[in-house]
Scaffold this active site. Structure first.
Site, PDB file in Angstrom:
ATOM      1  CG  LEU A  93      14.713 -40.147  20.961  1.00 15.60           C
ATOM      2  CD1 LEU A  93      13.299 -40.550  20.587  1.00 15.60           C
ATOM      3  CD2 LEU A  93      15.245 -39.092  19.991  1.00 15.60           C
ATOM      4  CB  ILE A  94      15.707 -45.062  24.054  1.00 17.31           C
ATOM      5  CG1 ILE A  94      14.502 -45.227  24.983  1.00 17.31           C
ATOM      6  CG2 ILE A  94      16.763 -46.108  24.373  1.00 17.31           C
ATOM      7  CD1 ILE A  94      14.828 -45.270  26.449  1.00 17.31           C
ATOM      8  CG  ASN A 108       6.623 -47.036  23.362  1.00 17.93           C
ATOM      9  OD1 ASN A 108       6.590 -46.755  24.562  1.00 17.93           O
ATOM     10  ND2 ASN A 108       6.107 -46.242  22.437  1.00 17.93           N
ATOM     11  CG  HIS A 110       1.210 -44.865  20.551  1.00 17.43           C
ATOM     12  ND1 HIS A 110       1.862 -43.693  20.867  1.00 17.43           N
ATOM     13  CD2 HIS A 110       0.170 -44.521  19.761  1.00 17.43           C
ATOM     14  CE1 HIS A 110       1.237 -42.684  20.284  1.00 17.43           C
ATOM     15  NE2 HIS A 110       0.208 -43.158  19.603  1.00 17.43           N
ATOM     16  CG  ASP A 151       4.953 -43.604  18.478  1.00 19.05           C
ATOM     17  OD1 ASP A 151       5.466 -44.114  19.481  1.00 19.05           O
ATOM     18  OD2 ASP A 151       4.288 -42.557  18.501  1.00 19.05           O
ATOM     19  CD  GLU A 180      -2.179 -47.536  27.584  1.00 26.08           C
ATOM     20  OE1 GLU A 180      -1.031 -47.479  28.049  1.00 26.08           O
ATOM     21  OE2 GLU A 180      -2.854 -46.513  27.341  1.00 26.08           O
TER      22      GLU A 180
HETATM   23  C1  GRF Z   1       0.047 -44.692  28.827  1.00 27.03           C
HETATM   24  O1  GRF Z   1      -1.164 -44.280  28.294  1.00 27.03           O
HETATM   25  C2  GRF Z   1       0.982 -45.123  27.721  1.00 27.03           C
HETATM   26  O2  GRF Z   1       0.328 -45.717  26.659  1.00 27.03           O
HETATM   27  C3  GRF Z   1       1.594 -43.834  27.293  1.00 27.03           C
HETATM   28  O3  GRF Z   1       1.765 -43.099  28.486  1.00 27.03           O
HETATM   29  C4  GRF Z   1       0.811 -43.526  29.453  1.00 27.03           C
HETATM   30  C5  GRF Z   1       1.597 -43.926  30.646  1.00 27.03           C
HETATM   31  O4  GRF Z   1       0.805 -44.220  31.734  1.00 27.03           O
HETATM   32  N1  GRF Z   1       2.787 -44.081  26.521  1.00 27.03           N
HETATM   33  P1  GRF Z   1       1.454 -44.925  32.990  1.00 27.03           P
HETATM   34  O5  GRF Z   1       2.679 -44.100  33.403  1.00 27.03           O
HETATM   35  O6  GRF Z   1       1.828 -46.321  32.594  1.00 27.03           O
HETATM   36  O7  GRF Z   1       0.405 -44.882  34.045  1.00 27.03           O
END
Ligand code: GRF
Length: 207
Positions: A93-94, A108, A110, A151, A180
């Site tokens: 937690l930040i 962030n 997710h 989140d 991502e």
């Molecule tokens: C990712 O799936 C992100 O969405 C989640 O944790 C994972 C981190 O992966 N919060 P990485 O460390 O960026 O490879």
């Protein structure tokens, strides 16, 4: 002018690397100036070293109290003149003071389509296990602003990916991770360009 950004990581740091590489290729007006991690074995540290990015190991447990931990984070952020923070797989937690200071400038990622499969308890592989158990046909990453709850900040971007043919939670995780790596740099680029405005708690893209 490039925006100075710090990434916070706990594990592999593949999202951090995707952001740093997009920045190094000049695709986004960002200078990834610092990577902070809380886990001595985080793969993110090697990725920072390979790219010549300053890294700092700041484990919460290494400080006598919250105040000392917060002070160290603030000191590092000041030292590197950090304007934006991207949480990238950060499992801690930040502190509230940092969230407040970077309000509107901390994001962030997710690995599910919030507000589904988010909040307390939904982290790491648990997210994909829950998505799989629910029989979802789509999933995908969400990039959101960080506020004081898990989140919960305004959603900046999401991308749905079909997971209809995924046979395991691990397959879902791998498919979502590919997206991502695209979505996070793109969204940060838009954020630092000032393309989002907040209206009634929602983020609106002004293009
Ligand atoms: C990712 O799936 C992100 O969405 C989640 O944790 C994972 C981190 O992966 N919060 P990485 O460390 O960026 O490879």
């Amino acid at each position: 002018m490039k925006a100075r950004l710090a990434a916070f990581c706990s594990h592999g740091g593949s999202n951090f690397a995707a952001i740093a590489d997009a920045a190094l290729r000049g695709e986004i007006p960002i200078d990834v100036a610092l990577m902070i991690h809380n886990n001595a074995r985080a793969g993110a540290a090697a990725r920072a070293a390979e790219r010549g990015i300053a890294a700092a190991w700041v484990p919460r447990g290494g400080f006598p109290d919250d105040g000392a931990y917060e002070a160290r984070l603030q000191e590092l952020l000041d030292e590197h003149a950090i304007e934006y923070i991207a949480l990238a797989g950060f499992m801690q937690l930040i502190p509230r003071s940092v969230v407040r200071r970077y309000s509107g400038r901390m994001t962030n990622i997710h690995p599910a389509l919030l507000p589904l499969f988010g909040g307390r308890g939904f982290y790491g592989s648990r997210v994909h296990e829950a998505v799989f158990a629910a029989g979802m046909k789509v999933s995908g990453p969400t990039v959101h602003l960080v506020d004081e709850e898990y989140d919960c900040g305004p959603i900046l971007a999401q991308r749905a990916v079909s997971i209809e043919d995924c046979r395991t939670p691990g397959e879902i995780a791998a498919r979502v991770l590919v997206e991502e790596h695209r979505l996070y740099p793109e969204t940060l680029g838009r954020l630092v360009r000032g393309l989002y405005r907040i209206e009634g708690g929602r983020a609106v893209l002004a293009v």
